[in-house]
Design an enzyme around this catalytic site. Structure first.
Site, mmCIF file in Angstrom:
data_model
loop_
_atom_site.group_PDB
_atom_site.id
_atom_site.type_symbol
_atom_site.label_atom_id
_atom_site.label_comp_id
_atom_site.label_asym_id
_atom_site.label_seq_id
_atom_site.Cartn_x
_atom_site.Cartn_y
_atom_site.Cartn_z
ATOM 1 N N LYS A 62 3.595 -5.743 9.037
ATOM 2 C CA LYS A 62 3.427 -4.565 8.201
ATOM 3 C C LYS A 62 4.734 -3.782 8.254
ATOM 4 O O LYS A 62 5.185 -3.396 9.326
ATOM 5 C CB LYS A 62 2.271 -3.733 8.777
ATOM 6 C CG LYS A 62 1.851 -2.547 7.973
ATOM 7 C CD LYS A 62 0.507 -2.028 8.509
ATOM 8 C CE LYS A 62 0.051 -0.797 7.770
ATOM 9 N NZ LYS A 62 -1.271 -0.340 8.250
ATOM 10 N N GLY A 111 0.845 -1.189 0.000
ATOM 11 C CA GLY A 111 0.000 0.000 0.000
ATOM 12 C C GLY A 111 0.873 1.228 0.000
ATOM 13 O O GLY A 111 2.080 1.138 -0.247
ATOM 14 N N TYR A 129 1.818 2.880 2.449
ATOM 15 C CA TYR A 129 2.708 2.906 3.617
ATOM 16 C C TYR A 129 3.916 2.002 3.453
ATOM 17 O O TYR A 129 4.967 2.224 4.018
ATOM 18 C CB TYR A 129 1.919 2.439 4.843
ATOM 19 C CG TYR A 129 1.169 1.161 4.548
ATOM 20 C CD1 TYR A 129 1.822 -0.066 4.627
ATOM 21 C CD2 TYR A 129 -0.152 1.185 4.099
ATOM 22 C CE1 TYR A 129 1.177 -1.234 4.287
ATOM 23 C CE2 TYR A 129 -0.805 0.014 3.765
ATOM 24 C CZ TYR A 129 -0.140 -1.189 3.863
ATOM 25 O OH TYR A 129 -0.777 -2.346 3.511
ATOM 26 N N GLY A 130 3.753 0.899 2.676
ATOM 27 C CA GLY A 130 4.796 -0.106 2.602
ATOM 28 C C GLY A 130 4.203 -1.441 2.224
ATOM 29 O O GLY A 130 3.319 -1.499 1.366
ATOM 30 N N ASP A 183 -11.231 5.282 8.365
ATOM 31 C CA ASP A 183 -11.044 4.644 7.062
ATOM 32 C C ASP A 183 -11.661 3.250 7.049
ATOM 33 O O ASP A 183 -11.050 2.298 6.572
ATOM 34 C CB ASP A 183 -9.555 4.594 6.711
ATOM 35 C CG ASP A 183 -9.316 4.307 5.222
ATOM 36 O OD1 ASP A 183 -10.253 4.521 4.418
ATOM 37 O OD2 ASP A 183 -8.223 3.855 4.870
#
Lengths: 330, 422
Positions: B55, B34, B36-37, B156
């Protein structure tokens, strides 16, 4: 939990007794005794005052708010419980703590702003500071704090008081400044934030108008009043507990319940006293840990006394000495 | 290396993690990437039970050789996840900061709602069983209630962020945009650009409000409920892109999709409506179809059409018969309580929208033939396909396939409403 202090990491992992704190600091020093002996440093309270003054300077330049500074000071406290100060450059740690606290308190500052202001302010020890060094120190800080970054502060209690003990604006700002000051003690590592807030309120009521500095007699008398009032509230709490009438969290207390030798009878003409009486009744009728409030009162008093011996120049020199000698400014 | 592990590397105050992610976890595949990473699936090397989703937050710039400061959303997620503990919120096992990267180790969840919905759209298209829907909604609301009573706004919520374990437990995930809402220094409306993937974005946000409240999350929950019923996003608008001036455009198309089903909002039912910054844009929208035939009769019909078509939408959806089968419509048992819950969540006025706590008390969960189970798969004969784990990139330390690069948007700005490609 984010909003529930009792389920928070602050309560679970970052509360200690005075003895535990002393032992943790001792064991850090014992790990590497040579620099500890070579580079003496002022007592912890004086270091805290120094940190407080320094980050306030940084905050002024960047218009950073008090709550961020409170959080930054908590980060510094936690970090130095895990890492011996002589292994670090405190100026880098301070700049990083402020940078991180601002993000956490939703008032982010750009890393380059922090770096350039910190370099101007502390150039003597931070000549080589760049974003990468600050970013690396951020990893260090977060890692030592186990990513526990949400800090519960006492300020919130001030704005959510029941009406009978509502504070005047003057008292409120006094209580606010007592809370600011307590970040220079170990109290936030020992007691929960509402205990600090309640003690700050009490001190604000009895010490008005000046908490520290002028009027030493007044202050001593005020603190004596506070202490005796707490002891009485505690006794009254204990009596109700044994007679089984304790209502948890209740605040219905009236002044009749208060023992006859209450401060109100000593100075019935003083309008301040009636508020003290109401507050005492509020406490007596509560389940708050009054012992902890007594302890907090004493520590704050000790701190104000100790503040008078603080020597900024000496502290700065002693820090500089080891920072330079150990090349921590590189 | 210094014996303490603290001082090492280039500088005297150099940082090195005391825990190394590859020593502690064995990566068994790559899950997704995504803004973010990347996310990896892993198992413990030191006897830790279960599976993990790691993550990995990367520095903003690909191949960055120096530290650049951690993004605010990573900071939020790390901080919030360390505090949260609830069966319906994804559990953070630990956070490892190593080699300029942040590794957040979460419990692993085999499924997510997007995947489950997608599975049901496969031929033959077949609805999610009502007992599953009830359980999902109950657990989702339970997690929301926990977040909201702890002053956390998710901001979200969407099917891709709602995880489901193989034991059928719902776990709200991805708190990268979540924020605390007790006395934020910067009010919740400053600083951030609008968040929440556009299809799940509440009308007050679409109309320019910058106040996030728990009700904003509850709109998204309503949209997710509708999607569980119909297997399609209920308000599938097209996102208007931000222009160069960085002003957030009015999302006309998205608002129109809502109006098509819900009717136009009125100030009778939403008294603060006229004070919305983009209130004036409302007149540019078409009232719902069905009734009027000519554009110029618009004003004439407007009043009558404001009731909207949600009820019709709901009953059409639940009364749909599976293709080729003569059996009763499988969702019919959700009954009028299902409509009432949906309508209670999809209320224009955020102050009148159901809270998570109220929704949990809704008769929907206490009536009807389907009992609420803590396992949303209870009674199901089929098993959902497992999460796809690719072997393309098993090196969590150096993995740098394309797609990890941030789009250049600032931290909190608009996130594209793109869905995971299956």
């Amino acid at each position: 939990m984010a909003a529930n202090y009792w389920a928070s990491t602050q309560h679970k992992y970052w509360r200690f007794t005075q003895e535990q704190l002393a032992a943790m600091r001792q064991s850090l020093e014992d790990e590497d005794p040579t620099p500890v002996q070579a580079y003496p440093l002022p007592q912890q309270r004086h270091l805290n005052i120094f940190f407080n003054q320094q980050i306030n300077r940084l905050a002024k330049r960047l218009s950073i708010r008090q709550q961020c500074l409170a959080t930054a000071q908590m980060y510094i406290k936690r970090f130095y419980l895990k890492v011996e100060i002589r292994r670090t450059n405190p100026y880098l740690v301070m700049a990083t703590a402020v940078y991180l606290a601002c993000k956490m308190e939703e008032s982010p500052q750009h890393i380059r702003m922090i770096v350039s202001e910190a370099r101007q302010l502390w150039g003597h020890e931070l000549q080589q500071l760049d974003t990468s060094k600050l970013g690396e120190c951020e990893f260090f800080l977060i890692s030592e704090m186990n990513s526990h970054l949400i800090i519960h502060q006492p300020y919130r209690t001030l704005t959510s008081l029941p009406s009978e003990i509502a504070l005047s604006p003057e008292e409120s700002s006094l209580a606010w400044s007592v809370i600011n000051d307590h970040y220079m003690t170990d109290l936030p590592l020992i007691h929960p934030p509402h205990i600090i807030a309640l003690t700050a309120i009490l001190l604000a009521i009895v010490l008005r108008p000046s908490p520290a500095g002028s009027g030493g007699n007044n202050q001593a008398a005020g603190v004596a009043t506070a202490a005796s009032m707490l002891v009485q509230a505690q006794q009254s709490q204990a009596r109700r507990r044994t007679s089984g009438t304790l209502t948890p969290g209740g605040s219905q207390g009236s002044s009749e319940q208060y023992p006859s030798d209450s401060p109100a009878e000593k100075k019935p003409s003083d309008p301040r006293m009636s508020k003290v009486v109401r507050f005492a009744a509020f406490l007596a009728d509560s389940t708050f840990d009054i012992e902890a409030m007594i302890d907090t009162t004493q520590e704050i008093l000790t701190f104000y006394e100790c503040h008078e011996q603080f020597n900024a120049k000496l502290t700065q020199d002693q820090i500089s000495r080891y920072v330079k000698a150990r090349s921590l400014d590189k | 290396m210094n014996h303490n592990n603290f001082i090492c590397g280039p500088g005297p105050m150099g940082y090195q993690s005391k825990v190394r992610v590859v020593d502690k976890y064995k990566v068994i595949g790559f899950i997704s990437s995504g803004t973010y990473g990347r996310v990896y699936k892993a198992v413990g090397r030191q006897g830790q039970p279960g599976e993990f989703a790691i993550k990995k937050f990367k520095p903003d710039k690909e191949g960055e050789q120096s530290y650049v400061g951690i993004s605010q959303s990573a900071i939020r997620e790390m901080a919030l996840c360390s505090e949260l503990s609830h069966p319906n919120v994804i559990r953070l096992v630990e956070t490892i900061l190593e080699d300029k990267c942040i590794f957040m180790v979460f419990e692993y969840a085999e499924h997510d709602l997007l995947q489950i919905i997608h599975h049901h759209t496969q031929q033959p298209r077949h609805p999610i069983p009502p007992s599953t829907i009830k359980s999902i909604m109950f657990q989702l609301l339970n997690g929301c209630q926990y977040l909201h009573t702890n002053w956390v706004l998710h901001r979200d919520l969407k099917p891709a962020n709602i995880m489901v374990t193989s034991a059928g437990e719902i776990k709200i995930g991805d708190l990268g945009l979540a924020r605390l809402f007790w006395k934020p220094l910067h009010a919740l409306f400053s600083g951030d650009k609008v968040v929440v993937t556009i299809w799940y974005r509440a009308p007050e946000l679409l109309l320019g409000s910058k106040h996030y409240t728990p009700a904003t999350d509850m709109w998204a929950v309503g949209c997710i409920f509708a999607e569980l019923l119909s297997l399609r996003p209920i308000f599938k608008g097209e996102e208007a892109k931000m222009d160069n001036k960085k002003t957030v455009p009015f999302q006309r198309n998205q608002m129109q999709k809502i109006v098509d089903i819900m009717g136009l909002p009125t100030k009778d039912r939403w008294p603060l409506l006229p004070s919305m910054p983009d209130y004036t844009q409302l007149v540019t929208l078409q009232p719902p179809l069905g009734g009027q035939h000519h554009g110029h009769h618009y004003n004439h019909h407007r009043q009558a059409l404001n009731t909207g078509h949600l009820e019709k939408w709901y009953y059409n959806t639940i009364n749909q018969v599976s293709a080729g089968s003569g059996a009763a419509p499988p969702l019919a048992s959700l009954g009028k309580e299902g409509y009432e819950l949906l309508a209670g969540l999809l209320v224009y006025n955020p102050e009148k929208r159901l809270t998570a706590e109220q929704a949990l008390q809704h008769p929907f969960f206490s009536t009807g033939p389907d009992k609420v189970s803590a396992n949303c798969f209870e009674g199901l004969k089929t098993e959902y396909p497992h999460r796809r784990v690719s072997q393309d990139d098993n090196d969590i330390r150096t993995g740098s396939l394309p797609g990890t690069k941030r789009s250049g948007l600032p931290d909190d700005s608009l996130r594209p409403g793109k869905r995971l490609k299956e």
